[in-house]
Design an enzyme around this catalytic site. Structure first.
Site, mmCIF file in Angstrom:
data_model
loop_
_atom_site.group_PDB
_atom_site.id
_atom_site.type_symbol
_atom_site.label_atom_id
_atom_site.label_comp_id
_atom_site.label_asym_id
_atom_site.label_seq_id
_atom_site.Cartn_x
_atom_site.Cartn_y
_atom_site.Cartn_z
ATOM 1 C CB CYS A 1 24.314 14.945 78.626
ATOM 2 S SG CYS A 1 26.083 14.784 78.740
ATOM 3 C CG HIS B 1 22.795 18.345 75.788
ATOM 4 N ND1 HIS B 1 23.713 17.376 76.140
ATOM 5 C CD2 HIS B 1 22.604 18.213 74.460
ATOM 6 C CE1 HIS B 1 24.060 16.695 75.075
ATOM 7 N NE2 HIS B 1 23.411 17.175 74.043
#
Ligand SMILES: *[C@@H]1O[C@H](CO)[C@@H](O)[C@H](O)[C@H]1NC(C)=O
Ligand SMILES: *[C@@H]1O[C@H](CO)[C@@H](O)[C@H](O)[C@H]1NC(C)=O
Ligand SMILES: *[C@@H]1O[C@H](CO)[C@@H](O)[C@H](O)[C@H]1NC(C)=O
Ligand SMILES: *[C@@H]1O[C@H](CO)[C@@H](O)[C@H](O)[C@H]1NC(C)=O
Ligand SMILES: *[C@@H]1O[C@H](CO)[C@@H](O)[C@H](O)[C@H]1NC(C)=O
Length: 587
Positions: free
Chosen positions: A78, A139
């Site tokens: 990610c 993130h």
């Protein structure tokens, strides 16, 4: 007419035509809707061959647009993949590639993140007059030095509006779903606790039997150490959810801990409202889905409805969200002026199996491996682009493309210049998408496992071959498995990998499943091919500069002074169960 008048009217006409051209150019700036799913595999959407998972809205995009069949995430994880997507650059260039086992941010209060000297497409589009929003998962960090600097926050990277998760959805965020820190907790807490208990018992016994003069202070020390460890574990379990799993709206914490109730509906509704508010200006909407990462969740309308358990329910609900956004574009007459992109940040997470043995990861179709490694299953992701009237509906492009390509593509469509002070690794997709070019501009692509150059892909200009040379491969475990089950995700270095000299070579055009490596005896040009690829890797390595490591242990750690707590919580409890409404400042 006298010549002077003629001249005047000519100039006037010229001026008018220039003006209207500038006006139509401003008016014709397309909107961008970029949808990124989390951990969705290329084997999941119907348009990529799945017959049982229902994704009618994603399929609608494929029918009306271009389907990329060799679309590659810049990283199989990610944080680095998203950093590359936002900047058009390999994550090593921004320091968003870890040298240790942990390749992503796990705590909201860590100091690493996308550095301020990196430029995102949002920042550049905002300068072109775009309204910009990121709804869903970020993130890429929040703070650097204190909990009010927001140095890594979406608002510092070009997004006017943010609503969603600053970190990521994790198993630990949902009560009763288990822990992704399970093995870490065992090693850091349970094992030392057992050792301590054993030592304490032995010493007590020896003392009791009068065999050894054990000072009481030592026994007390050991007992205190044990109690400390237990206390730390209890605190971690008790505080993890409020401290790391919360929603933000702009720079405010809006729900802490986050509630999964109708979460997809809430974020989708927000995205739809953003489109409505900005129908008259060019806009950029990054809809960064929280699904289908674990903890899986689905609202009442979707729970238990799919043929693939909790995973299928979550995926089908995500598809519904995509549909809502397409519908509002249609309703407002924006479809023909909007480029819609759909992708996943990396392949499906093969090792995602619950303690009850239920599979919570998706499908990578025919491809080997998955999230966390650079086998095709980890990086070959769905890639759909729709823009009616500009892109040919139903076109399929099999050339290698990357999620870094969106950066130059968007800027070029918006009429913005590419930054000249840095290397941009992405390539403008338009020539491929419009059928003007049959060849990808990426002759070479470099596949990193965190910080480490894992493999090179070469599509020679004069051949149909897609060579992929691995310098190392992850050691799958248990033997014969399709992933690294004991560690939950494959690691990228040390004893976790097997190095290959010469590199392990595949021709993906003949062997997309990466089953039979090419060898000098099966491929007479083996040594030439490998030498060319090694040479490209060396040249690439020379362009990578040393930058601060955003995922160093220091930057990954939880720092109490960076912790965010919702304003209306009492004391230090950090609990705001009702989502705070938008305070009317949204652009
Ligand atoms: C937080 O850090 C920023 C930038 O380093 C600084 O300008 C600001 O004054 C700091 N705020 C507090 C409350 O310390
Ligand atoms: C979720 O949405 C449904 C229907 O839209 C509604 O009936 C339900 O009350 C909502 N649940 C929560 C917890 O808000
Ligand atoms: C479709 O997706 C589901 C859920 O990921 C998966 O279990 C199934 O194997 C997939 N089917 C195909 C043909 O890939
Ligand atoms: C949108 O573009 C398509 C394809 O060019 C065309 O068929 C359709 O009529 C256009 N719709 C509008 C509202 O202009
Ligand atoms: C492709 O070009 C390279 C040199 O650029 C040459 O060595 C190679 O033999 C060519 N391959 C084919 C299949 O023509």
């Amino acid at each position: 007419m006298p010549w002077r008048q003629k001249m005047m009217s000519f100039l006037l006409l010229l001026l008018l035509s220039l003006l209207s051209e500038a006006q139509s150019r401003a008016a014709s700036k397309p909107n961008f809707v970029l949808i990124m799913a989390d951990d969705l595999g290329i084997g999941d959407p119907g348009c990529y061959g799945n017959k049982t998972l229902r994704t009618p809205n994603i399929d609608r995009l494929a029918r009306g647009g271009v389907k990329l069949t060799q679309h590659l995430a810049a990283s199989p994880l990610c944080t680095p993949s998203r950093a590359a997507f936002m900047t058009g650059r390999y994550p090593v260039r921004s320091g968003m590639a870890s040298k240790s086992r942990v390749g992503v941010f796990l705590f909201s209060a860590s100091s690493g993140g996308l550095p301020n000297n990196e430029v995102t497409f949002a920042t550049l589009l905002k300068k072109e007059g775009y309204a910009t929003a990121l709804i869903g998962k970020w993130h890429l960090g929040t703070h650097c030095h204190n909990n009010t600097d927001f140095c890594h926050h979406p608002s510092s990277h070009g997004f006017d509006y943010f609503h969603g998760l600053p970190v990521t959805n994790l198993r630990d965020c949902k009560a009763g779903e288990g822990s992704v820190f399970g093995s870490g907790i065992r090693l850091l807490v349970f094992v030392p606790l057992q050792v301590l208990a054993l030592a304490l018992l032995t010493l007590c016994a020896l003392r009791g039997l009068g065999l050894l003069q054990v000072p009481v202070a030592l026994l007390v020390c050991l007992a205190l150490l044990g109690a400390g460890l237990l206390g730390a574990l209890a605190c971690f379990l008790h505080w993890f959810r409020p401290l790391n799993c919360f929603l933000m709206r702009g720079r405010d914490v809006s729900q802490q801990p986050l509630s999964y109730d109708n979460l997809t509906q809430r974020l989708t509704e927000d995205a739809v409202q953003f489109v409505r508010r900005n129908a008259d200006t060019p806009f950029l909407l990054v809809f960064s889905c929280i699904q289908v990462h674990t903890a899986l969740f689905a609202s009442r309308d979707f729970a238990g409805k799919s043929r693939h358990g909790a995973y299928g329910d979550a995926a089908e609900e995500m598809d519904w969200g995509v549909g809502q956004i397409l519908n509002v574009l249609e309703e407002l007459g924006l479809t023909n002026n909007t480029l819609v992109y759909f992708t996943s940040d990396q392949g499906a997470h093969v090792e995602e199996v619950t303690t009850k043995g239920e599979r919570h990861g998706g499908s990578n179709g025919i491809y080997k491996g998955g999230k966390g490694n650079n086998w095709e299953g980890g990086i070959r992701v769905p890639g759909l682009l729709r823009w009616p009237g500009v892109l040919q509906a139903g076109l399929e492009v099999a050339e290698p493309t990357s999620n870094m390509d969106l950066f130059p593509t968007l800027l070029s469509l918006a009429g913005a210049a590419l930054p000249e002070d840095r290397i941009i690794d992405g390539r403008d997709l338009m020539p491929l998408l419009q059928g003007q070019s049959q060849r990808s501009d990426h002759e070479f692509l470099f596949h990193y496992c965190n910080f480490y150059l894992n493999a090179v892909r070469w599509h020679p200009r004069n051949s149909t071959s897609i060579w992929k040379a691995f310098f190392f491969t992850p050691n799958f475990s248990p033997e014969g498995a399709n992933g690294c089950f004991p560690t939950h995700v494959c690691f990228c270095h040390g004893n976790f990998v097997t190095r290959h000299h010469p590199p392990l070579l595949f021709d993906l055009s003949r062997d997309p499943r990466e089953r039979s490596p090419v060898t000098p005896s099966t491929e007479p040009r083996f040594w030439d091919i490998v030498a060319t690829m090694q040479d490209a890797a060396d040249r690439h390595a020379h362009t990578v500069q040393e930058v601060p490591n955003q995922l160093s242990l220091r930057n990954l750690l939880w720092k109490p002074w960076l912790q965010m707590c919702c304003a209306s919580s009492s004391g230090l409890s950090c609990q705001c169960p009702r989502e705070q409404p938008d305070r009317g400042r949204s652009p």
